[in-house]
Write a protein that holds these residues in place. Sequence first.
Motif, short mmCIF file in Angstrom:
data_model
loop_
_atom_site.label_atom_id
_atom_site.label_comp_id
_atom_site.label_asym_id
_atom_site.label_seq_id
_atom_site.Cartn_x
_atom_site.Cartn_y
_atom_site.Cartn_z
N THR A 122 -6.52 -18.88 -5.23
CA THR A 122 -5.99 -18.63 -3.88
C THR A 122 -4.56 -18.13 -4.01
O THR A 122 -3.91 -18.32 -5.03
CB THR A 122 -6.00 -19.90 -3.01
OG1 THR A 122 -5.20 -20.91 -3.65
CG2 THR A 122 -7.42 -20.43 -2.83
N GLY A 123 -4.10 -17.51 -2.99
CA GLY A 123 -2.71 -17.02 -3.00
C GLY A 123 -2.47 -16.03 -1.87
O GLY A 123 -3.23 -15.97 -0.90
N SER A 124 -1.43 -15.26 -2.00
CA SER A 124 -1.10 -14.26 -0.98
C SER A 124 -0.44 -13.06 -1.63
O SER A 124 0.17 -13.17 -2.70
CB SER A 124 -0.18 -14.86 0.10
OG SER A 124 1.06 -15.25 -0.46
N LEU A 125 -0.57 -11.94 -0.97
CA LEU A 125 0.07 -10.70 -1.42
C LEU A 125 1.08 -10.27 -0.34
O LEU A 125 0.76 -10.26 0.85
CB LEU A 125 -0.97 -9.59 -1.61
CG LEU A 125 -2.04 -9.82 -2.68
CD1 LEU A 125 -3.05 -8.67 -2.64
CD2 LEU A 125 -1.39 -9.91 -4.06
N THR A 126 2.27 -9.95 -0.77
CA THR A 126 3.31 -9.48 0.16
C THR A 126 3.56 -8.00 -0.08
O THR A 126 3.95 -7.58 -1.18
CB THR A 126 4.61 -10.27 -0.04
OG1 THR A 126 4.38 -11.65 0.25
CG2 THR A 126 5.71 -9.76 0.88
N PHE A 127 3.33 -7.24 0.95
CA PHE A 127 3.53 -5.79 0.90
C PHE A 127 4.91 -5.48 1.48
O PHE A 127 5.15 -5.69 2.67
CB PHE A 127 2.46 -5.06 1.71
CG PHE A 127 1.09 -5.11 1.11
CD1 PHE A 127 0.54 -4.00 0.49
CD2 PHE A 127 0.32 -6.28 1.17
CE1 PHE A 127 -0.74 -4.04 -0.06
CE2 PHE A 127 -0.96 -6.32 0.63
CZ PHE A 127 -1.48 -5.21 -0.01
N ASN A 128 5.81 -5.03 0.65
CA ASN A 128 7.13 -4.62 1.12
C ASN A 128 7.04 -3.26 1.80
O ASN A 128 6.03 -2.54 1.66
CB ASN A 128 8.11 -4.58 -0.05
CG ASN A 128 8.44 -5.96 -0.57
OD1 ASN A 128 8.61 -6.90 0.20
ND2 ASN A 128 8.50 -6.10 -1.89
N PRO A 129 8.08 -2.87 2.55
CA PRO A 129 8.04 -1.56 3.23
C PRO A 129 7.74 -0.43 2.26
O PRO A 129 8.31 -0.33 1.18
CB PRO A 129 9.45 -1.43 3.80
CG PRO A 129 9.89 -2.84 4.04
CD PRO A 129 9.31 -3.62 2.90
N GLY A 130 6.77 0.40 2.64
CA GLY A 130 6.39 1.53 1.82
C GLY A 130 5.29 1.24 0.82
O GLY A 130 4.72 2.17 0.24
N VAL A 131 4.96 -0.03 0.58
CA VAL A 131 3.93 -0.39 -0.40
C VAL A 131 2.58 -0.44 0.31
O VAL A 131 2.43 -1.11 1.34
CB VAL A 131 4.24 -1.75 -1.05
CG1 VAL A 131 3.11 -2.17 -1.98
CG2 VAL A 131 5.56 -1.68 -1.80
N SER A 132 1.60 0.26 -0.23
CA SER A 132 0.28 0.31 0.42
C SER A 132 -0.83 -0.29 -0.44
O SER A 132 -1.94 -0.45 0.06
CB SER A 132 -0.07 1.76 0.76
OG SER A 132 -0.09 2.55 -0.41
N ALA A 133 -0.56 -0.64 -1.70
CA ALA A 133 -1.62 -1.19 -2.57
C ALA A 133 -1.04 -2.24 -3.52
O ALA A 133 0.02 -2.04 -4.11
CB ALA A 133 -2.29 -0.09 -3.36
N LEU A 134 -1.75 -3.39 -3.65
CA LEU A 134 -1.40 -4.46 -4.58
C LEU A 134 -2.68 -5.03 -5.17
O LEU A 134 -3.78 -4.77 -4.67
CB LEU A 134 -0.60 -5.57 -3.87
CG LEU A 134 0.82 -5.23 -3.40
CD1 LEU A 134 1.39 -6.39 -2.59
CD2 LEU A 134 1.74 -4.89 -4.57
#
Length: 339
Positions: A319-331
């Motif tokens: 389990t966890g989370s992904l944080t998308f910073n401005p301009g980031v579209s894929a992780l």
Amino acid sequence: STVDGNRRVNLRLTNAVGFTQLGSAAATLTIVDNEFGPGTITFASSAFSASETGMVGRVSILRTNGTQGAVSVDFATSNSGTATAGVDYQQETGRRFTWADGDVTSREYDVVLIDNFLTNTSRTVGLLLTNFSGGAVGAISNATLSITDNDSLLSFTATNLTVSEAGLAAAVFVSRGGAAIDRVAVDYLIQAGTAASGNDYLSTNGTLVFNPGDTNKTITIALVDDADVEGDETIFLSLTNPSAVPANSAYFNFSNAVLTVVDDDTRFSFVTNTYSVAESAGRAQIGVFRQGLTNSTATIAFATSNNTALAGIDFSSTTGSLTFNPGVSALTFSVPVLD
């Protein structure tokens, strides 16, 4: 200093007191008018003005301070001003005005104005009185006629506009250049680009009315803030059918504009619905991409659960989370695989 003839004042002696009596108790005083003569010929003012709308600029010429004899004068326009003969007005090279003996009525001349259908500043025409005859003299013999522009230049203040879908309404400004002395109306059209009327915006066509003195008007477009990730969408705007008096005195600078509605929605998705990894690889890389709005920070949680593979036997529960910073579209995140 006007000619009004000799005038008389009545004189009387009254109320004698004491041992007195009245003799010649009535008399008259005559005020002799010293302004008999041919008089003065003059412009009524040193400065006249007229609007292009009126098509003529009226100039008044007066005879004052005398009425005796016939007098005359020549009137003409000159190029000493900023107006151009044949472009802004019709030139007068010599018009003779005469007054008979005793005549003090004014003379009028209408300078014909040319509506050039261009926005420009006020221009001036030189006016001259020459060749005084009959003993008359000149007073104001040089004057100017100012021509006030009546043309309107209609324009969108910007041709490429952006607004956030979350704003719920877009204000589009239309300006009016020129003297703004007349009433002007103009129709505007709102047409779908990639945005759909009824789904993305609600506004309809209409008319803007500029009354004298008005220089700015606003078109308001209602926006629909939906939850769909659609990307940015466009709406086309145009100005058409300008109406003014005189006709054709209103025209366009920028008559077309594009409004871009910036989508405010975000959607997260797996890169694919099916991933595959060899048991010996040790871990699987799972890709997540963001669609729609990407200029802000956004977070999405992830988790694994049992299917035919069992946590603790075939893979490690993750389990966890992904944080998308401005301009980031894929992780990506990884799932440990147990051999």
